[in-house]
Write a protein that holds these residues in place. Structure first.
Motif, PDB file in Angstrom:
ATOM      1  N   LYS A 128       0.822  -1.214   0.000  1.00 33.20           N
ATOM      2  CA  LYS A 128       0.000   0.000   0.000  1.00 33.20           C
ATOM      3  C   LYS A 128       0.854   1.261   0.000  1.00 33.20           C
ATOM      4  O   LYS A 128       0.734   2.098   0.894  1.00 33.20           O
ATOM      5  CB  LYS A 128      -0.932  -0.008   1.226  1.00 33.20           C
ATOM      6  CG  LYS A 128      -1.858  -1.224   1.253  1.00 33.20           C
ATOM      7  CD  LYS A 128      -2.517  -1.406   2.606  1.00 33.20           C
ATOM      8  CE  LYS A 128      -3.397  -2.645   2.593  1.00 33.20           C
ATOM      9  NZ  LYS A 128      -3.887  -2.973   3.946  1.00 33.20           N
ATOM     10  N   GLY A 129       1.726   1.332  -0.988  1.00 33.95           N
ATOM     11  CA  GLY A 129       2.529   2.537  -1.095  1.00 33.95           C
ATOM     12  C   GLY A 129       3.893   2.396  -0.450  1.00 33.95           C
ATOM     13  O   GLY A 129       4.186   3.017   0.571  1.00 33.95           O
ATOM     14  N   ILE A 130       4.733   1.580  -1.054  1.00 32.31           N
ATOM     15  CA  ILE A 130       6.090   1.348  -0.534  1.00 32.31           C
ATOM     16  C   ILE A 130       7.049   2.368  -1.152  1.00 32.31           C
ATOM     17  O   ILE A 130       6.996   2.620  -2.357  1.00 32.31           O
ATOM     18  CB  ILE A 130       6.579  -0.067  -0.917  1.00 32.31           C
ATOM     19  CG1 ILE A 130       5.646  -1.144  -0.356  1.00 32.31           C
ATOM     20  CG2 ILE A 130       8.044  -0.281  -0.559  1.00 32.31           C
ATOM     21  CD1 ILE A 130       6.110  -1.788   0.901  1.00 32.31           C
ATOM     22  N   ASN A 131       7.897   2.924  -0.338  1.00 33.46           N
ATOM     23  CA  ASN A 131       8.985   3.766  -0.831  1.00 33.46           C
ATOM     24  C   ASN A 131      10.300   3.224  -0.296  1.00 33.46           C
ATOM     25  O   ASN A 131      10.411   2.917   0.892  1.00 33.46           O
ATOM     26  CB  ASN A 131       8.800   5.214  -0.368  1.00 33.46           C
ATOM     27  CG  ASN A 131       7.597   5.854  -1.051  1.00 33.46           C
ATOM     28  OD1 ASN A 131       7.597   6.067  -2.260  1.00 33.46           O
ATOM     29  ND2 ASN A 131       6.556   6.100  -0.265  1.00 33.46           N
ATOM     30  N   LEU A 132      11.270   3.090  -1.204  1.00 27.52           N
ATOM     31  CA  LEU A 132      12.548   2.519  -0.794  1.00 27.52           C
ATOM     32  C   LEU A 132      13.630   2.961  -1.774  1.00 27.52           C
ATOM     33  O   LEU A 132      13.401   3.006  -2.976  1.00 27.52           O
ATOM     34  CB  LEU A 132      12.427   0.981  -0.809  1.00 27.52           C
ATOM     35  CG  LEU A 132      13.562   0.157  -0.230  1.00 27.52           C
ATOM     36  CD1 LEU A 132      13.715   0.407   1.267  1.00 27.52           C
ATOM     37  CD2 LEU A 132      13.308  -1.331  -0.467  1.00 27.52           C
ATOM     38  N   GLU A 133      14.791   3.296  -1.229  1.00 24.38           N
ATOM     39  CA  GLU A 133      15.915   3.654  -2.098  1.00 24.38           C
ATOM     40  C   GLU A 133      17.124   2.832  -1.728  1.00 24.38           C
ATOM     41  O   GLU A 133      17.463   2.723  -0.545  1.00 24.38           O
ATOM     42  CB  GLU A 133      16.269   5.137  -1.910  1.00 24.38           C
ATOM     43  CG  GLU A 133      15.540   6.040  -2.873  1.00 24.38           C
ATOM     44  CD  GLU A 133      15.964   7.491  -2.677  1.00 24.38           C
ATOM     45  OE1 GLU A 133      17.181   7.758  -2.782  1.00 24.38           O
ATOM     46  OE2 GLU A 133      15.080   8.324  -2.393  1.00 24.38           O
ATOM     47  N   ILE A 134      17.745   2.258  -2.718  1.00 26.55           N
ATOM     48  CA  ILE A 134      18.921   1.425  -2.452  1.00 26.55           C
ATOM     49  C   ILE A 134      20.066   1.840  -3.363  1.00 26.55           C
ATOM     50  O   ILE A 134      19.896   1.996  -4.572  1.00 26.55           O
ATOM     51  CB  ILE A 134      18.569  -0.065  -2.657  1.00 26.55           C
ATOM     52  CG1 ILE A 134      17.537  -0.487  -1.602  1.00 26.55           C
ATOM     53  CG2 ILE A 134      19.819  -0.944  -2.592  1.00 26.55           C
ATOM     54  CD1 ILE A 134      17.078  -1.903  -1.707  1.00 26.55           C
ATOM     55  N   LYS A 135      21.222   2.014  -2.726  1.00 28.13           N
ATOM     56  CA  LYS A 135      22.413   2.374  -3.502  1.00 28.13           C
ATOM     57  C   LYS A 135      23.357   1.183  -3.555  1.00 28.13           C
ATOM     58  O   LYS A 135      23.296   0.277  -2.718  1.00 28.13           O
ATOM     59  CB  LYS A 135      23.125   3.557  -2.828  1.00 28.13           C
ATOM     60  CG  LYS A 135      22.362   4.857  -2.905  1.00 28.13           C
ATOM     61  CD  LYS A 135      23.260   6.009  -2.454  1.00 28.13           C
ATOM     62  CE  LYS A 135      22.588   7.343  -2.684  1.00 28.13           C
ATOM     63  NZ  LYS A 135      21.338   7.513  -1.903  1.00 28.13           N
ATOM     64  N   LYS A 136      24.215   1.210  -4.542  1.00 27.82           N
ATOM     65  CA  LYS A 136      25.222   0.150  -4.656  1.00 27.82           C
ATOM     66  C   LYS A 136      26.088   0.125  -3.397  1.00 27.82           C
ATOM     67  O   LYS A 136      26.390   1.165  -2.833  1.00 27.82           O
ATOM     68  CB  LYS A 136      26.098   0.393  -5.882  1.00 27.82           C
ATOM     69  CG  LYS A 136      25.368   0.063  -7.173  1.00 27.82           C
ATOM     70  CD  LYS A 136      26.261   0.327  -8.379  1.00 27.82           C
ATOM     71  CE  LYS A 136      25.483   0.030  -9.655  1.00 27.82           C
ATOM     72  NZ  LYS A 136      26.205   0.517 -10.832  1.00 27.82           N
ATOM     73  N   GLY A 137      26.471  -1.061  -3.004  1.00 24.46           N
ATOM     74  CA  GLY A 137      27.320  -1.216  -1.830  1.00 24.46           C
ATOM     75  C   GLY A 137      26.538  -1.336  -0.539  1.00 24.46           C
ATOM     76  O   GLY A 137      27.126  -1.515   0.529  1.00 24.46           O
ATOM     77  N   GLU A 138      25.200  -1.256  -0.630  1.00 28.91           N
ATOM     78  CA  GLU A 138      24.399  -1.293   0.595  1.00 28.91           C
ATOM     79  C   GLU A 138      23.755  -2.659   0.829  1.00 28.91           C
ATOM     80  O   GLU A 138      23.441  -3.385  -0.102  1.00 28.91           O
ATOM     81  CB  GLU A 138      23.275  -0.247   0.515  1.00 28.91           C
ATOM     82  CG  GLU A 138      23.788   1.185   0.530  1.00 28.91           C
ATOM     83  CD  GLU A 138      22.671   2.220   0.378  1.00 28.91           C
ATOM     84  OE1 GLU A 138      22.974   3.402   0.570  1.00 28.91           O
ATOM     85  OE2 GLU A 138      21.527   1.852   0.061  1.00 28.91           O
ATOM     86  N   ILE A 139      23.527  -2.928   2.119  1.00 27.56           N
ATOM     87  CA  ILE A 139      22.743  -4.099   2.499  1.00 27.56           C
ATOM     88  C   ILE A 139      21.541  -3.609   3.296  1.00 27.56           C
ATOM     89  O   ILE A 139      21.685  -2.917   4.303  1.00 27.56           O
ATOM     90  CB  ILE A 139      23.579  -5.089   3.347  1.00 27.56           C
ATOM     91  CG1 ILE A 139      24.737  -5.656   2.512  1.00 27.56           C
ATOM     92  CG2 ILE A 139      22.696  -6.222   3.875  1.00 27.56           C
ATOM     93  CD1 ILE A 139      25.694  -6.567   3.284  1.00 27.56           C
ATOM     94  N   HIS A 140      20.352  -3.928   2.779  1.00 26.40           N
ATOM     95  CA  HIS A 140      19.117  -3.520   3.446  1.00 26.40           C
ATOM     96  C   HIS A 140      18.421  -4.743   4.020  1.00 26.40           C
ATOM     97  O   HIS A 140      18.357  -5.779   3.375  1.00 26.40           O
ATOM     98  CB  HIS A 140      18.159  -2.852   2.447  1.00 26.40           C
ATOM     99  CG  HIS A 140      18.625  -1.518   1.980  1.00 26.40           C
ATOM    100  ND1 HIS A 140      17.936  -0.366   2.225  1.00 26.40           N
ATOM    101  CD2 HIS A 140      19.753  -1.146   1.289  1.00 26.40           C
ATOM    102  CE1 HIS A 140      18.585   0.668   1.696  1.00 26.40           C
ATOM    103  NE2 HIS A 140      19.708   0.218   1.125  1.00 26.40           N
ATOM    104  N   VAL A 141      17.892  -4.578   5.215  1.00 26.00           N
ATOM    105  CA  VAL A 141      17.107  -5.654   5.809  1.00 26.00           C
ATOM    106  C   VAL A 141      15.665  -5.186   5.919  1.00 26.00           C
ATOM    107  O   VAL A 141      15.410  -4.042   6.316  1.00 26.00           O
ATOM    108  CB  VAL A 141      17.678  -6.048   7.193  1.00 26.00           C
ATOM    109  CG1 VAL A 141      16.666  -6.882   7.976  1.00 26.00           C
ATOM    110  CG2 VAL A 141      18.987  -6.826   7.023  1.00 26.00           C
ATOM    111  N   ILE A 142      14.754  -6.058   5.495  1.00 31.17           N
ATOM    112  CA  ILE A 142      13.335  -5.734   5.677  1.00 31.17           C
ATOM    113  C   ILE A 142      12.753  -6.739   6.656  1.00 31.17           C
ATOM    114  O   ILE A 142      12.829  -7.949   6.435  1.00 31.17           O
ATOM    115  CB  ILE A 142      12.563  -5.761   4.338  1.00 31.17           C
ATOM    116  CG1 ILE A 142      13.128  -4.692   3.396  1.00 31.17           C
ATOM    117  CG2 ILE A 142      11.072  -5.548   4.576  1.00 31.17           C
ATOM    118  CD1 ILE A 142      12.483  -4.638   2.033  1.00 31.17           C
ATOM    119  N   MET A 143      12.237  -6.210   7.765  1.00 32.81           N
ATOM    120  CA  MET A 143      11.632  -7.069   8.772  1.00 32.81           C
ATOM    121  C   MET A 143      10.147  -6.748   8.876  1.00 32.81           C
ATOM    122  O   MET A 143       9.699  -5.714   8.407  1.00 32.81           O
ATOM    123  CB  MET A 143      12.301  -6.875  10.135  1.00 32.81           C
ATOM    124  CG  MET A 143      13.792  -7.196  10.125  1.00 32.81           C
ATOM    125  SD  MET A 143      14.565  -7.019  11.751  1.00 32.81           S
ATOM    126  CE  MET A 143      14.083  -8.552  12.518  1.00 32.81           C
TER     127      MET A 143
END
Lengths: 246, 469
Positions: free
Chosen positions: A22-37
């Motif tokens: 219902k309206g996700i916003n997310l930005e990911i750059k190279k070299g990053e590790i993101h965790v979604i819980m």
């Protein structure tokens, strides 16, 4: 060149007429590790499926921009060729298709050239050794008769072989014992560098003992309601998700 | 001008299988079935009187019998439109150089001479109604092995042919067995003497080139006591817009302690009615192994039967059927356990696509005296879309309670999740489906002679990806 890899703008999606994201916003750059819980049913796996264009899921609003291009309508194979990889929560069994011939076909496809057999075999053996996967697995049928842990390790093996730019791990750690979680984490660490990025979807903190994420996002009821650093995972471990709900 | 009814034919471009040659012949019978036509064929073949009489009697039986009341629709098949005998304008040759250029080229592109050099101990090649090439390695001849066409066998081994010919499949068995008895032509005769093991396979290939024609080859194989043989049979035809019919007959006699492996790939074009009858009689301790691939044809009705007549006789059946657009393939196998301690193991797979119909129809009969017999039947069907159809019709008839019987049937659709999984690794949708299908048939592919395994994979690629590998 910009470091920006993935940008998700106001993404909504449904499966069988049920609105999940219902309206996700997310930005990911190279070299990053993101965790979604997030708790069960929050939409974590839906997000993973949408990012890989699962045919049962439909985007109803918003856009997914990958390396500057809107990829809402790309097919799964086109996305794979652009360097997106999904480690499945429940990998499919394909009788009669060996891990080796499958991986060679996949590698040839994503790298857009026929992979030479000897070179491929050598590469495969190295990666299997690193992930402590027995040599005989190459000749076994894809996921057929594999234990839960073996299936997940096989996902990481595929990731290691295909060398994607954006890897999404959908609960790869769930159902694994400590040793297997270690191996999966090693796989991620082995691959992580400045030109790729990871999204690790999990509802356990366990894997975070081995991987240090740059960001932790909390997904509840189809929205990312909080983003912070790794300490957020510790907080959730103690307090659960209730305190985050508004 | 001949007037022919146009038949609507669905087909993909099948590459080499569709090479059509100009129809040249030294003799061609009139269309239809009359005693005059039958007599003319027999005269053309210079047959002894008993065979002429046999043909005429079979024709009488043919007219008396009805079409089977079950199975695919055969109403479009009109024997009045079919030319039953076409003799190509050549004799049976023992060197490929003597075979007319276009016919030789056809067999070349089907890979027959190449396979002969690489992996076969003898080859027979039939073109329309007659065998145009035959060879057998000298060392086999020296051991008393006979491999020739039936016409030659009638002349040179008349007693053996007379003793066995259509005793396993009598003309009164069904309408197309009777048809075969009346108009049979060409085929193979193999005799393996007692104790001789033929280690390298023999192969006969049947090619029907002419439109609106029938092919009715007869295969008669006798494997004597303690002997063994692997026989391979391949069939194909180019696509035509009129109906063709194939009503061959295969009779296999497996004697005490003998073993025979019979591998077939039938890759007919989709204007073909394939109504073939195959049967084996197996004596004490003997083994028959069938490996059967049915790919082509508009309609197939094919149920190789094993009659386990001697104690501890064994039958194995491995079958694969692929029904694409416009195809109705009704295939399976029958086993009759007629002695104690006999065993059968049946393993079939079918694939249907684009509205194709693939039916498994089989029967296992265990007679009163067949104590301690054992039978296992496993049928698996894979439907590639919702338009296609698959079914299993197994008949089990047991007259003895001291038996061990297992039956398992699985019918399913190709998994969307599996397609998505493979696609997520960069593999196209078509290739993903082809991979899943190739995996599904892999246990069968393993059993096929190499060139036919390649042929099967090519067919899967062609059907699923539109490419010829």
């Amino acid at each position: 060149m910009s470091n920006e890899l993935l940008k998700i703008n106001n993404l909504s999606a449904k499966v069988e007429d049920k609105e999940i994201l219902k309206g996700i916003n997310l930005e990911i750059k190279k070299g990053e590790i993101h965790v979604i819980m997030g708790p069960n049913g929050a939409g974590k796996s839906t997000l993973a499926s949408i990012l890989m264009s699962h045919p049962n899921y439909e985007i109803t609003d918003g856009e997914i921009i990958y390396q500057g291009e809107i990829i809402n309508n790309l097919s799964p194979d086109e996305k794979a060729k652009k360097g997106i990889f999904l480690s499945f929560q429940y990998p499919e069994e394909v009788p009669g298709l060996t891990v080796e011939s499958f991986l060679r076909a996949a590698k040839s496809s994503v790298s857009n050239e026929q992979v030479r057999l000897m070179e491929f075999k050598k590469n495969l053996k190295e990666k299997m050794d690193l992930l402590k996967i027995g040599e005989d697995y190459a000749k076994r049928y894809l996921n057929v008769g594999f234990s839960g842990g073996e299936k997940k390790k096989n996902e990481i093996l595929q990731m290691a072989m295909l060398e994607p730019t954006l890897s999404i791990l959908d609960e790869t750690d769930s159902g694994l014992d400590v040793d297997a979680v270690k191996i999966v984490s090693q796989g991620v660490k082995m691959l992580a560098n400045n030109s790729n990025a990871f999204i690790i979807i999990t509802h356990h903190k366990k894997i975070l003992d081995y991987i240090k994420p740059d960001f932790v996002h909390v997904l509840i009821d189809g929205k990312i309601i909080k983003t912070s650093d790794a300490s957020l995972a510790d907080e959730i471990e103690i307090k659960g998700y209730e305190w985050l709900k508004i | 001008m001949e007037k022919r009814n146009k038949t609507y034919v669905e087909d993909v471009n099948r590459g080499v299988y569709d090479i059509k040659n100009e129809v040249r012949y030294s003799y061609k019978s009139d269309k239809g079935l009359t005693p005059e036509i039958i007599k003319a064929i027999s005269k053309e073949k210079n047959e002894p009187k008993w065979m002429t009489d046999f043909r005429l009697k079979s024709l009488e039986v043919y007219h008396k019998l009805d079409l089977p009341p079950w199975g695919p629709d055969l109403s479009e098949l009109n024997m009045e439109d079919i030319v039953t005998y076409i003799r190509p304008d050549t004799k049976m040759n023992t060197s490929w150089d003597e075979v007319p250029e276009d016919i030789k080229k056809t067999f070349d592109s089907l890979g027959i001479p190449e396979a002969e050099r690489a992996a076969l101990a003898g080859v027979g090649a039939q073109y329309d109604s007659e065998v145009v090439y035959h060879s057998i390695r000298e060392e086999l001849t020296a051991q008393g092995v006979i491999y020739t066409d039936i016409e030659t066998a009638i002349k040179e081994y008349e007693d053996i042919v007379k003793e066995y010919f259509m005793t396993c499949v009598p003309p009164k068995d069904h309408k197309f067995a009777a048809l075969h008895g009346a108009v049979w032509s060409g085929g193979s005769f193999v005799y393996v003497p007692e104790g001789v093991n033929v280690d390298i396979p023999l192969q006969s290939y049947f090619r029907l080139n002419a439109p609106g024609a029938g092919q009715f080859e007869h295969t008669l194989i006798i494997v004597e006591k303690g002997a063994s043989l692997h026989f391979i049979e391949g069939c194909s035809a180019p696509i035509h817009s009129v109906i063709n019919i194939h009503a061959g007959c295969v009779e296999l006699f497996v004697k005490e302690d003998a073993s025979l492996r019979y591998s077939t790939i039938e890759n007919w074009s989709r204007n073909m009615y394939n109504l073939n009858t195959k049967r084996a009689i197996v004596e004490k301790n003997g083994t028959i192994e069938w490996v059967s691939g049915s790919f082509g044809s508009k309609v197939s009705m094919l149920y190789p039967m094993s009659i386990l007549r001697g104690e501890r006789a064994k039958a194995e059946f491995t079958g694969i059927t692929f029904a694409g657009k416009g195809q109705h393939l009704d295939t399976g196998t029958k086993v009759i356990h007629a002695a104690p301690h006999t065993s059968s193991n049946i393993n079939t797979k079918s694939i249907s696509k684009d509205g194709g119909i693939a039916i498994y129809r089989g029967a296992v009969k265990i007679s009163k005296n067949a104590n301690h017999s054992k039978s296992t039947v496993t049928c698996e069907s894979l439907m590639l879309d919702s338009k296609s159809k698959s079914d299993t019709i197994p008949v089990i008839d047991i007259m003895n309670d001291k038996v061990d019987l297992g039956h398992e049937a699985k019918i399913g659709r190709i998994s969307e999740e599996a397609i998505f999984y493979l696609m997520s690794r960069g593999i196209s949708e078509e290739e993903a489906k082809a991979m899943i299908v190739r995996g599904f048939v892999e246990p069968i592919t393993k059993e096929l002679p190499l060139e036919y395994a390649v042929e099967m994979n090519n067919l899967i690629n062609l059907e699923l990806e539109g490419t010829i590998g």
